[in-house]
Motif scaffolding. Structure first.
Motif: not given
Length: 273
Positions: A112-114, A141-148, A156-160, A182-188
């Motif tokens: 709901n939030i993400n 988004a996130s690196f977590a949405g790009l690879f496991t 969180y990863a599923a949402c990203k 733009t989709v921003l995919c941050p790492g650390p």
């Protein structure tokens, strides 16, 4: 977008971390900023900091989990600045727990939030942006949405991952209509996202990062990356270019890639990759 001068940018989750840094970066490029956050005091503080340095900004409380949040945010922005040009959907919350211990209710909360915050934002802001034929959307988004690289943050990863796909679809649909995505995919990145995490569900889980090759970045670096992405009409924005190597590796042989990830986690379940 050739210039941000006098454009109006809304940033959710704008009181800290990447949101705060992006608010400052866009303001330095001449944009007028609406800092939206569930932490009203924090939003006001960021807006005051921008104003004190010569920019224009206002803070507003916004709980993106509420059904009316984005309609209210749109009305507030139009009432204050009279236009909307840039919308950054930046709110993200984490949870932690092994897949067999995460309750359904926690999945629902995170989604709901993400994720649904982005859906609600689109419902509120796409029609006016399409009508004016210009603007820019930034989805975090996130690196977590790009690879496991972990198994303890699946909601969180599923949402990203979903946000990446939504952003691709929006880019294909909106770009011919004059609107950038733009989709921003941050790492650390050094943020306080963990501050709002509930206790781990079930047995303790070691915190894992995407890989030791990805240095921890200051949010200010990412904020300027976002500003440049808007100005250059960049779709995919990685905070760390090295992630391309990981994605190419996965695409080359997905089965071998996931087998290696499985072995790494099994051998060292409680350390950073």
């Amino acid at each position: 977008m050739e210039s941000l001068h006098n454009k109006v940018a809304i940033i959710t989750g704008g009181s800290s971390g990447i949101g705060r840094a992006t608010a400052h970066a866009l303001a330095e490029h001449g944009a007028r900023i609406v800092v939206a956050d569930i932490n009203a005091e924090g939003a006001d503080t960021v807006a005051a900091d921008i104003t004190r340095t010569g920019g224009q900004a206002v803070g507003v409380r916004c709980d993106v989990a509420e059904e009316s949040a984005f309609d209210d945010l749109k009305a507030f922005t139009l009432g204050h600045f009279g236009q909307v040009d840039v919308v950054m959907n930046n709110v993200g919350v984490l949870t932690s727990g092994r897949p067999d211990h995460l309750p359904v209710e926690e999945w629902q909360r995170i989604i709901n939030i993400n994720l649904f915050s982005v859906v609600r934002s689109n419902a509120a802001f796409l029609p006016p942006l399409i009508e004016q034929g210009s603007g820019h959307i930034i989805n975090t988004a996130s690196f977590a949405g790009l690879f496991t690289y972990a198994y303890d943050r699946l909601p969180y990863a599923a949402c990203k991952a979903a946000i990446v796909q939504i952003s691709e679809g929006l880019r294909v649909y909106l770009h011919p209509q004059g609107i950038g995505v733009t989709v921003l995919c941050p790492g650390p990145v050094l943020t306080n996202i963990s501050a709002s995490m509930p206790p781990t569900f079930g047995p303790a889980v070691g915190i894992r990062g995407p890989g030791e090759q990805f240095a921890l970045l200051d949010p200010e670096v990412v904020g300027e990356q976002v500003a440049e992405a808007v100005l250059n009409d960049t779709f995919m924005l990685y905070t760390h270019d090295q992630v391309r190597d990981v994605l190419v590796d996965r695409a080359s042989d997905w089965n071998a890639f996931i087998a290696r990830q499985t072995d790494k986690i099994a051998q060292n379940p409680g350390i950073f990759l």
